[in-house]
Design a protein around this motif. Structure first.
Motif, PDB file in Angstrom:
ATOM      1  N   LYS A 181       0.847  -1.188   0.000  1.00 56.83           N
ATOM      2  CA  LYS A 181       0.000   0.000   0.000  1.00 56.83           C
ATOM      3  C   LYS A 181       0.886   1.242   0.000  1.00 56.83           C
ATOM      4  CE  LYS A 181      -3.658   2.246   2.703  1.00 56.83           C
ATOM      5  NZ  LYS A 181      -4.503   2.142   3.920  1.00 56.83           N
ATOM      6  N   LEU A 182       0.665   2.130  -0.968  1.00 56.82           N
ATOM      7  CA  LEU A 182       1.460   3.346  -1.050  1.00 56.82           C
ATOM      8  C   LEU A 182       1.239   4.233   0.172  1.00 56.82           C
ATOM      9  CD1 LEU A 182       0.973   4.440  -4.788  1.00 56.82           C
ATOM     10  CD2 LEU A 182       3.013   3.414  -3.770  1.00 56.82           C
ATOM     11  N   HIS A 183       2.305   4.901   0.623  1.00 55.53           N
ATOM     12  CA  HIS A 183       2.164   5.933   1.640  1.00 55.53           C
ATOM     13  C   HIS A 183       1.500   7.157   1.000  1.00 55.53           C
ATOM     14  CE1 HIS A 183       4.655   3.512   4.201  1.00 55.53           C
ATOM     15  NE2 HIS A 183       5.724   3.646   3.433  1.00 55.53           N
ATOM     16  N   ASP A 184       0.855   7.987   1.817  1.00 56.48           N
ATOM     17  CA  ASP A 184       0.192   9.176   1.275  1.00 56.48           C
ATOM     18  C   ASP A 184       1.190  10.086   0.554  1.00 56.48           C
ATOM     19  OD1 ASP A 184       1.487   9.849   3.630  1.00 56.48           O
ATOM     20  OD2 ASP A 184      -0.118  11.132   4.385  1.00 56.48           O
ATOM     21  N   TRP A 185       2.419  10.201   1.101  1.00 55.04           N
ATOM     22  CA  TRP A 185       3.404  11.071   0.472  1.00 55.04           C
ATOM     23  C   TRP A 185       3.861  10.505  -0.878  1.00 55.04           C
ATOM     24  CZ3 TRP A 185       8.175   9.114  -0.681  1.00 55.04           C
ATOM     25  CH2 TRP A 185       8.612   7.985   0.024  1.00 55.04           C
ATOM     26  N   GLN A 186       3.834   9.165  -1.024  1.00 53.38           N
ATOM     27  CA  GLN A 186       4.209   8.579  -2.307  1.00 53.38           C
ATOM     28  C   GLN A 186       3.192   8.913  -3.389  1.00 53.38           C
ATOM     29  OE1 GLN A 186       4.762   4.501  -0.743  1.00 53.38           O
ATOM     30  NE2 GLN A 186       6.770   4.511  -1.747  1.00 53.38           N
ATOM     31  N   VAL A 187       1.909   8.911  -3.010  1.00 56.96           N
ATOM     32  CA  VAL A 187       0.866   9.281  -3.974  1.00 56.96           C
ATOM     33  C   VAL A 187       1.112  10.703  -4.477  1.00 56.96           C
ATOM     34  CG1 VAL A 187      -1.607   9.666  -4.298  1.00 56.96           C
ATOM     35  CG2 VAL A 187      -0.820   7.723  -2.916  1.00 56.96           C
ATOM     36  N   ARG A 188       1.402  11.606  -3.560  1.00 56.34           N
ATOM     37  CA  ARG A 188       1.637  13.005  -3.951  1.00 56.34           C
ATOM     38  C   ARG A 188       2.905  13.143  -4.789  1.00 56.34           C
ATOM     39  NH1 ARG A 188      -0.436  13.656   1.390  1.00 56.34           N
ATOM     40  NH2 ARG A 188       1.677  13.645   2.283  1.00 56.34           N
ATOM     41  N   VAL A 189       3.958  12.425  -4.403  1.00 59.28           N
ATOM     42  CA  VAL A 189       5.231  12.521  -5.134  1.00 59.28           C
ATOM     43  C   VAL A 189       5.064  12.005  -6.567  1.00 59.28           C
ATOM     44  CG1 VAL A 189       7.490  11.389  -5.306  1.00 59.28           C
ATOM     45  CG2 VAL A 189       6.825  12.519  -3.188  1.00 59.28           C
ATOM     46  N   ILE A 190       4.399  10.868  -6.736  1.00 60.21           N
ATOM     47  CA  ILE A 190       4.210  10.318  -8.086  1.00 60.21           C
ATOM     48  C   ILE A 190       3.367  11.271  -8.931  1.00 60.21           C
ATOM     49  CG2 ILE A 190       3.157   8.443  -9.399  1.00 60.21           C
ATOM     50  CD1 ILE A 190       3.946   6.565  -7.094  1.00 60.21           C
ATOM     51  N   TYR A 191       2.271  11.787  -8.343  1.00 55.25           N
ATOM     52  CA  TYR A 191       1.406  12.706  -9.082  1.00 55.25           C
ATOM     53  C   TYR A 191       2.183  13.951  -9.518  1.00 55.25           C
ATOM     54  CZ  TYR A 191      -2.287  16.071 -10.092  1.00 55.25           C
ATOM     55  OH  TYR A 191      -3.071  17.023 -10.708  1.00 55.25           O
ATOM     56  N   ASN A 192       2.842  14.602  -8.577  1.00 53.57           N
ATOM     57  CA  ASN A 192       3.545  15.853  -8.898  1.00 53.57           C
ATOM     58  C   ASN A 192       4.721  15.616  -9.842  1.00 53.57           C
ATOM     59  OD1 ASN A 192       1.868  17.508  -7.317  1.00 53.57           O
ATOM     60  ND2 ASN A 192       3.025  17.047  -5.464  1.00 53.57           N
ATOM     61  N   GLY A 193       5.396  14.461  -9.688  1.00 50.90           N
ATOM     62  CA  GLY A 193       6.494  14.146 -10.594  1.00 50.90           C
ATOM     63  C   GLY A 193       6.020  13.964 -12.022  1.00 50.90           C
ATOM     64  N   LEU A 194       4.865  13.313 -12.194  1.00 49.65           N
ATOM     65  CA  LEU A 194       4.315  13.121 -13.527  1.00 49.65           C
ATOM     66  C   LEU A 194       3.796  14.428 -14.115  1.00 49.65           C
ATOM     67  CD1 LEU A 194       2.514   9.710 -12.898  1.00 49.65           C
ATOM     68  CD2 LEU A 194       4.471  10.108 -14.408  1.00 49.65           C
ATOM     69  N   LYS A 195       3.274  15.304 -13.265  1.00 53.13           N
ATOM     70  CA  LYS A 195       2.856  16.625 -13.746  1.00 53.13           C
ATOM     71  C   LYS A 195       4.067  17.411 -14.244  1.00 53.13           C
ATOM     72  CE  LYS A 195      -0.702  18.307 -13.741  1.00 53.13           C
ATOM     73  NZ  LYS A 195      -1.775  18.305 -14.765  1.00 53.13           N
ATOM     74  N   LYS A 196       5.190  17.309 -13.508  1.00 52.77           N
ATOM     75  CA  LYS A 196       6.409  18.004 -13.941  1.00 52.77           C
ATOM     76  C   LYS A 196       6.900  17.467 -15.280  1.00 52.77           C
ATOM     77  CE  LYS A 196       8.450  19.692  -9.641  1.00 52.77           C
ATOM     78  NZ  LYS A 196       9.667  19.739  -8.797  1.00 52.77           N
ATOM     79  N   ALA A 197       6.701  16.177 -15.493  1.00 55.35           N
ATOM     80  CA  ALA A 197       7.125  15.573 -16.755  1.00 55.35           C
ATOM     81  C   ALA A 197       6.116  15.826 -17.873  1.00 55.35           C
ATOM     82  CB  ALA A 197       7.322  14.073 -16.567  1.00 55.35           C
ATOM     83  N   ARG A 198       4.987  16.477 -17.535  1.00 54.62           N
ATOM     84  CA  ARG A 198       3.946  16.849 -18.500  1.00 54.62           C
ATOM     85  C   ARG A 198       3.384  15.622 -19.217  1.00 54.62           C
ATOM     86  NH1 ARG A 198       6.354  22.481 -21.197  1.00 54.62           N
ATOM     87  NH2 ARG A 198       6.591  23.601 -19.209  1.00 54.62           N
ATOM     88  N   CYS A 199       2.999  14.648 -18.418  1.00 59.61           N
ATOM     89  CA  CYS A 199       2.477  13.384 -18.950  1.00 59.61           C
ATOM     90  C   CYS A 199       0.966  13.310 -18.782  1.00 59.61           C
ATOM     91  CB  CYS A 199       3.096  12.197 -18.211  1.00 59.61           C
ATOM     92  SG  CYS A 199       4.873  12.096 -18.324  1.00 59.61           S
ATOM     93  N   ARG A 200       0.339  12.592 -19.702  1.00 61.78           N
ATOM     94  CA  ARG A 200      -1.006  12.090 -19.438  1.00 61.78           C
ATOM     95  C   ARG A 200      -0.843  10.697 -18.844  1.00 61.78           C
ATOM     96  NH1 ARG A 200      -5.642  14.358 -21.472  1.00 61.78           N
ATOM     97  NH2 ARG A 200      -6.593  12.409 -22.180  1.00 61.78           N
ATOM     98  N   VAL A 201      -1.752  10.346 -17.931  1.00 60.50           N
ATOM     99  CA  VAL A 201      -1.487   9.190 -17.069  1.00 60.50           C
ATOM    100  C   VAL A 201      -2.729   8.318 -16.912  1.00 60.50           C
ATOM    101  CG1 VAL A 201      -0.794   8.475 -14.746  1.00 60.50           C
ATOM    102  CG2 VAL A 201       0.230  10.521 -15.778  1.00 60.50           C
ATOM    103  N   VAL A 202      -2.508   7.007 -16.951  1.00 62.56           N
ATOM    104  CA  VAL A 202      -3.498   6.021 -16.507  1.00 62.56           C
ATOM    105  C   VAL A 202      -2.938   5.403 -15.236  1.00 62.56           C
ATOM    106  CG1 VAL A 202      -4.678   3.858 -17.006  1.00 62.56           C
ATOM    107  CG2 VAL A 202      -4.334   5.540 -18.826  1.00 62.56           C
ATOM    108  N   TRP A 203      -3.705   5.474 -14.146  1.00 60.14           N
ATOM    109  CA  TRP A 203      -3.172   5.073 -12.837  1.00 60.14           C
ATOM    110  C   TRP A 203      -4.127   4.104 -12.161  1.00 60.14           C
ATOM    111  CZ3 TRP A 203      -0.900   9.244  -9.001  1.00 60.14           C
ATOM    112  CH2 TRP A 203      -0.230   8.593  -7.953  1.00 60.14           C
ATOM    113  N   SER A 204      -3.654   2.907 -11.885  1.00 55.43           N
ATOM    114  CA  SER A 204      -4.422   1.934 -11.105  1.00 55.43           C
ATOM    115  C   SER A 204      -4.123   2.198  -9.635  1.00 55.43           C
ATOM    116  CB  SER A 204      -4.009   0.509 -11.493  1.00 55.43           C
ATOM    117  OG  SER A 204      -4.720  -0.440 -10.734  1.00 55.43           O
ATOM    118  N   LEU A 205      -5.037   2.887  -8.970  1.00 53.51           N
ATOM    119  CA  LEU A 205      -4.807   3.358  -7.604  1.00 53.51           C
ATOM    120  C   LEU A 205      -5.966   2.954  -6.705  1.00 53.51           C
ATOM    121  CD1 LEU A 205      -2.965   5.104  -5.747  1.00 53.51           C
ATOM    122  CD2 LEU A 205      -4.365   7.074  -6.400  1.00 53.51           C
ATOM    123  N   LYS A 206      -5.654   2.304  -5.593  1.00 50.40           N
ATOM    124  CA  LYS A 206      -6.692   1.849  -4.668  1.00 50.40           C
ATOM    125  C   LYS A 206      -7.604   3.011  -4.280  1.00 50.40           C
ATOM    126  CE  LYS A 206      -3.914  -1.846  -2.523  1.00 50.40           C
ATOM    127  NZ  LYS A 206      -2.633  -1.645  -3.212  1.00 50.40           N
TER     128      LYS A 206
END
Length: 448
Positions: free
Chosen positions: A233-258
């Motif tokens: 189970k991802l930590h709450d900070w990991q969810v934020r880090v992955i989201y913000n990192g992908l936004k910085k990379a300017r990606c569109r994303v499909v995410w399988s997230l509980k």
């Protein structure tokens, strides 16, 4: 050829009910049936608690629980062969007791088998003056087996004994990702056992139109697919880090997230993100819109990525996942998401804040998307994955085992050997250095 086959699956009892129903549906479509074993009222939680209390790997406890009811079932309806998962020792022990041909499915790399069974790694062999010398590579998995943490060394020794008796091991791996090496005749690389890519693409469009439309709207730049498995189970900070990192990379994303983790997303309805608690992974990976994958490096998912030609950003958690991640990096088809665990931690998610950051996520994803070498290397492995035969090769070996048995494949080398581990050499080296140091001190004392 019609055969009466038994497929003991030790982990099925841990699957959630919706997944059980889907699994049963697929089994029924093949003309097979599922027979439940009497586990004596023990639940998954009961076995987990007992394993922790006894400091014993769960596979050994399941062998004790599953063997008696499985033997009763196989005695009532004797099969032509038994196909079992490498973790399901009950299938191995009962097949051996009833003298039935045995096949073991290994959904992992050859290095995993070498680590726990103690097979010689012939890819390191050197010929010198008529001597063939091979070494064992140091790894966390070998260290765990050597130290016998939670009796994992004992589990490996049991698997080794069944292989020595001739059990055929069907290894789902890809040469090129795994280092090519010589293997005993009963250790067979089949490659990934997956449905044809064309069938998966058609299924995605027909069964998941909303997701399919999101992918079409994301072309030609494509999407990054994020999946971190069902156990960690991802930590709450990991969810934020992955989201913000992908936004910085300017990606569109499909995410399988509980579902319970979606509350930690900085933005709930970002139009560039398709968020779902479940995604049809095998079908999704075959879509051309998916350009890269962030994954925990479970072996099944790793093979799906390789057969689909998708490079990987690795976020491994435990067990063999960190070693799988290093295999991907070494093969030039992946990057690490940041600092990763060793694999011997006692937590499902041992990551600490700072191990991965928005910057490391952005950098790793950007490398995969902007450097064509990753895609080229992955496509090379995609072609290699098809060269071992896949499902057809696995079926052929199952039929041969059922018709002709497996005892003729018994290995005297494996039967009489005790296995090897590089950490034995490390200890001998340390003891040698200590002895030399002691002699040096003693000789200097004599001179005085």
């Amino acid at each position: 050829m019609q055969m009466n086959m038994q497929f003991p699956v030790g982990s099925l009892w841990r699957i959630q009910q919706p997944q059980v129903s889907e699994f049963e549906k697929k089994v029924t479509q093949t003309g097979a049936t599922i027979v439940g074993l009497d586990m004596g009222g023990n639940t998954a939680d009961d076995v987990d608690k007992t394993a922790k209390a006894k400091k014993k790997i769960i596979f050994l406890l399941l062998q004790e629980l599953m063997s008696p009811p499985l033997e009763r079932e196989l005695t009532k309806d004797k099969p032509d062969a038994v196909l079992t998962d490498f973790a399901t020792l009950a299938g191995c022990s009962v097949a051996d007791k009833l003298d039935l041909p045995l096949l073991i499915n290994l959904p992992g790399p050859i290095s995993l088998l070498q680590a726990f069974v103690g097979m010689v790694d012939t890819s390191t062999a050197v010929n010198f003056l008529g001597l063939h010398i091979a070494r064992q590579r140091l790894s966390t998995m070998r260290f765990i087996g050597w130290m016998n943490f939670n009796q994992m060394g004992q589990w490996g020794a049991r698997v080794r004994a069944f292989i020595a008796k001739g059990a055929v091991v069907l290894v789902q791996t890809v040469w090129g990702l795994d280092q090519p090496t010589s293997l005993p005749p009963n250790v067979v690389v089949t490659g990934p056992v997956l449905p044809p890519a064309h069938d998966l693409r058609k299924k995605l469009a027909a069964d998941h139109p909303e997701l399919h439309n999101f992918l079409r709207q994301s072309e030609p730049a494509g999407v990054v697919y994020v999946t971190t498995g069902s156990l960690a189970k991802l930590h709450d900070w990991q969810v934020r880090v992955i989201y913000n990192g992908l936004k910085k990379a300017r990606c569109r994303v499909v995410w399988s997230l509980k579902g319970e983790l979606q509350q930690f997303l900085p933005v709930a309805d970002d139009p560039d993100f398709y968020i779902s608690k479940w995604t049809p992974q095998a079908e999704l990976l075959q879509d051309d819109a998916v350009k890269a994958v962030i994954t925990h490096c479970g072996w099944g998912g790793t093979l799906e990525c390789m057969t689909a030609g998708k490079p990987i950003v690795a976020i491994p958690f435990f067990g063999d996942q960190p070693e799988n991640a290093h295999l991907l990096v070494k093969a030039g088809v992946g990057e690490l998401i940041g600092k990763i665990p060793r694999g011997d931690e006692q937590k499902p998610n041992p990551y600490k804040e700072g191990w991965m950051t928005e910057e490391t996520v952005c950098l790793a994803v950007s490398k995969l998307l902007n450097n064509p070498s990753y895609k080229k290397a992955t496509e090379k492995l995609m072609r290699a994955s098809r060269a071992s035969g896949g499902a057809e090769a696995a079926v052929q070996h199952i039929e041969w085992a059922a018709r002709f048995g497996t005892k003729h494949l018994a290995s005297e080398y494996l039967r009489h050997g005790t296995g090897s581990n590089p950490y034995n050499g490390v200890m001998v080296g340390i003891l040698g250095l200590v002895a030399c140091a002691g002699l040096l001190v003693y000789s200097q004392a004599l001179r005085k």
